[in-house]
Design a protein around this motif. Sequence first.
Motif, mmCIF file in Angstrom:
data_model
loop_
_atom_site.group_PDB
_atom_site.id
_atom_site.type_symbol
_atom_site.label_atom_id
_atom_site.label_comp_id
_atom_site.label_asym_id
_atom_site.label_seq_id
_atom_site.Cartn_x
_atom_site.Cartn_y
_atom_site.Cartn_z
ATOM 1 N N ALA A 88 -21.817 -8.603 -3.527
ATOM 2 C CA ALA A 88 -22.936 -8.010 -4.258
ATOM 3 C C ALA A 88 -23.714 -7.100 -3.325
ATOM 4 O O ALA A 88 -23.879 -7.392 -2.147
ATOM 5 N N ASP A 89 -24.138 -5.941 -3.854
ATOM 6 C CA ASP A 89 -25.019 -5.041 -3.090
ATOM 7 C C ASP A 89 -26.097 -4.515 -4.032
ATOM 8 O O ASP A 89 -26.188 -4.929 -5.190
ATOM 9 N N ALA A 90 -26.902 -3.605 -3.562
ATOM 10 C CA ALA A 90 -28.049 -3.102 -4.331
ATOM 11 C C ALA A 90 -27.633 -2.437 -5.640
ATOM 12 O O ALA A 90 -28.379 -2.455 -6.613
ATOM 13 N N SER A 91 -26.443 -1.861 -5.685
ATOM 14 C CA SER A 91 -26.018 -1.143 -6.887
ATOM 15 C C SER A 91 -25.087 -1.971 -7.773
ATOM 16 O O SER A 91 -24.577 -1.467 -8.756
ATOM 17 N N GLY A 92 -24.836 -3.205 -7.415
ATOM 18 C CA GLY A 92 -23.935 -4.050 -8.207
ATOM 19 C C GLY A 92 -22.970 -4.792 -7.310
ATOM 20 O O GLY A 92 -23.365 -5.650 -6.528
ATOM 21 N N TYR A 93 -21.694 -4.424 -7.381
ATOM 22 C CA TYR A 93 -20.663 -5.063 -6.566
ATOM 23 C C TYR A 93 -19.888 -3.989 -5.824
ATOM 24 O O TYR A 93 -19.553 -2.952 -6.380
ATOM 25 N N ALA A 94 -19.601 -4.254 -4.567
ATOM 26 C CA ALA A 94 -18.869 -3.292 -3.743
ATOM 27 C C ALA A 94 -17.707 -3.986 -3.053
ATOM 28 O O ALA A 94 -17.783 -5.174 -2.718
ATOM 29 N N ALA A 95 -16.624 -3.238 -2.854
ATOM 30 C CA ALA A 95 -15.466 -3.763 -2.137
ATOM 31 C C ALA A 95 -15.830 -3.947 -0.673
ATOM 32 O O ALA A 95 -16.523 -3.127 -0.082
ATOM 33 N N ASP A 96 -15.364 -5.053 -0.099
ATOM 34 C CA ASP A 96 -15.615 -5.384 1.303
ATOM 35 C C ASP A 96 -14.297 -5.228 2.061
ATOM 36 O O ASP A 96 -13.383 -6.034 1.899
ATOM 37 N N SER A 97 -14.187 -4.191 2.876
ATOM 38 C CA SER A 97 -12.914 -3.887 3.547
ATOM 39 C C SER A 97 -12.678 -4.702 4.816
ATOM 40 O O SER A 97 -11.768 -4.409 5.576
ATOM 41 N N SER A 98 -13.448 -5.758 5.040
ATOM 42 C CA SER A 98 -13.262 -6.562 6.253
ATOM 43 C C SER A 98 -12.033 -7.467 6.169
ATOM 44 O O SER A 98 -11.568 -7.974 7.182
ATOM 45 N N SER A 99 -11.513 -7.714 4.985
ATOM 46 C CA SER A 99 -10.355 -8.586 4.811
ATOM 47 C C SER A 99 -9.420 -7.965 3.776
ATOM 48 O O SER A 99 -9.610 -8.143 2.576
ATOM 49 N N LEU A 100 -8.420 -7.234 4.248
ATOM 50 C CA LEU A 100 -7.518 -6.506 3.363
ATOM 51 C C LEU A 100 -6.288 -7.339 3.023
ATOM 52 O O LEU A 100 -5.743 -8.028 3.877
ATOM 53 N N GLN A 101 -5.858 -7.251 1.772
ATOM 54 C CA GLN A 101 -4.650 -7.928 1.313
ATOM 55 C C GLN A 101 -3.706 -6.875 0.740
ATOM 56 O O GLN A 101 -3.769 -6.559 -0.447
ATOM 57 N N PRO A 102 -2.846 -6.308 1.593
ATOM 58 C CA PRO A 102 -1.975 -5.211 1.143
ATOM 59 C C PRO A 102 -0.906 -5.697 0.168
ATOM 60 O O PRO A 102 -0.464 -6.839 0.215
ATOM 61 N N PHE A 103 -0.475 -4.775 -0.715
ATOM 62 C CA PHE A 103 0.626 -5.063 -1.639
ATOM 63 C C PHE A 103 1.969 -5.019 -0.913
ATOM 64 O O PHE A 103 2.956 -5.515 -1.426
ATOM 65 N N GLY A 104 2.010 -4.391 0.230
ATOM 66 C CA GLY A 104 3.248 -4.229 0.990
ATOM 67 C C GLY A 104 2.983 -3.311 2.161
ATOM 68 O O GLY A 104 1.837 -3.088 2.526
ATOM 69 N N GLY A 105 4.049 -2.753 2.707
ATOM 70 C CA GLY A 105 3.922 -1.877 3.861
ATOM 71 C C GLY A 105 3.532 -0.453 3.477
ATOM 72 O O GLY A 105 3.301 -0.139 2.307
ATOM 73 N N ALA A 106 3.492 0.401 4.484
ATOM 74 C CA ALA A 106 3.131 1.807 4.288
ATOM 75 C C ALA A 106 4.204 2.507 3.469
ATOM 76 O O ALA A 106 5.394 2.190 3.562
ATOM 77 N N ARG A 107 3.744 3.470 2.669
ATOM 78 C CA ARG A 107 4.644 4.236 1.812
ATOM 79 C C ARG A 107 4.250 5.702 1.849
ATOM 80 O O ARG A 107 3.102 6.036 2.079
ATOM 81 N N ALA A 108 5.203 6.585 1.580
ATOM 82 C CA ALA A 108 4.929 8.021 1.586
ATOM 83 C C ALA A 108 4.198 8.455 0.321
ATOM 84 O O ALA A 108 3.447 9.425 0.339
ATOM 85 N N SER A 109 4.401 7.742 -0.763
ATOM 86 C CA SER A 109 3.798 8.124 -2.032
ATOM 87 C C SER A 109 2.315 7.790 -2.075
ATOM 88 O O SER A 109 1.901 6.698 -1.687
ATOM 89 N N ALA A 110 1.527 8.730 -2.604
ATOM 90 C CA ALA A 110 0.082 8.525 -2.769
ATOM 91 C C ALA A 110 -0.225 7.849 -4.104
ATOM 92 O O ALA A 110 -1.376 7.795 -4.521
ATOM 93 N N LEU A 111 0.801 7.303 -4.751
ATOM 94 C CA LEU A 111 0.669 6.656 -6.052
ATOM 95 C C LEU A 111 1.269 5.255 -5.985
ATOM 96 O O LEU A 111 2.373 5.076 -5.472
ATOM 97 N N TYR A 112 0.530 4.280 -6.489
ATOM 98 C CA TYR A 112 1.054 2.918 -6.624
ATOM 99 C C TYR A 112 0.837 2.516 -8.075
ATOM 100 O O TYR A 112 -0.306 2.333 -8.509
ATOM 101 N N SER A 113 1.903 2.417 -8.834
ATOM 102 C CA SER A 113 1.757 2.096 -10.252
ATOM 103 C C SER A 113 2.338 0.725 -10.552
ATOM 104 O O SER A 113 3.174 0.214 -9.820
#
Length: 161
Positions: A88-113
Amino acid sequence: NKLTCAVLLSSLTPKVTYTLQLSASDTAGAAAAATMTFTMNDAPSSGIISVEPTTGFALDTDFVLRALYWVDEDLPLSYVFGTCPVAADASGYAADSSSLQPFGGARASALYSGATLSQGAAAVNYTVGCFVKAEDVYGAFSLATATVRVWPKTLTAAQLR
């Protein structure tokens, strides 16, 4: 006789040009010098993550994550997509990037569908954080985050059969 000098890369500033000069002489009085100029790499910038739709149901809705507008001189860029906690923050809810849970490794595509997400916690109104990590060819990276609302999926007894 040998002298050693080390420079911590973390002490250098991105996009700043540095010049190192080495001068040496021997006991006979012969001397030489050399210089090297280099510019420190900068991380990708100006990018965002777009997530569509902005609301959905746990393990049911297919979300599409896009890395948009990233700029860097050192191409190609690679992307890692995933989820992160929400606070929670002043404007509502914000993502906290201190603990990332990736879907997988790095990819060349800028799209994840086709990402199906777990429901958000009731304490943060079912909000889920999403992130993209954009990385250049030399390993410099930046993060962008966004939030979506992922509601619990309620099934009837007949649907469970």
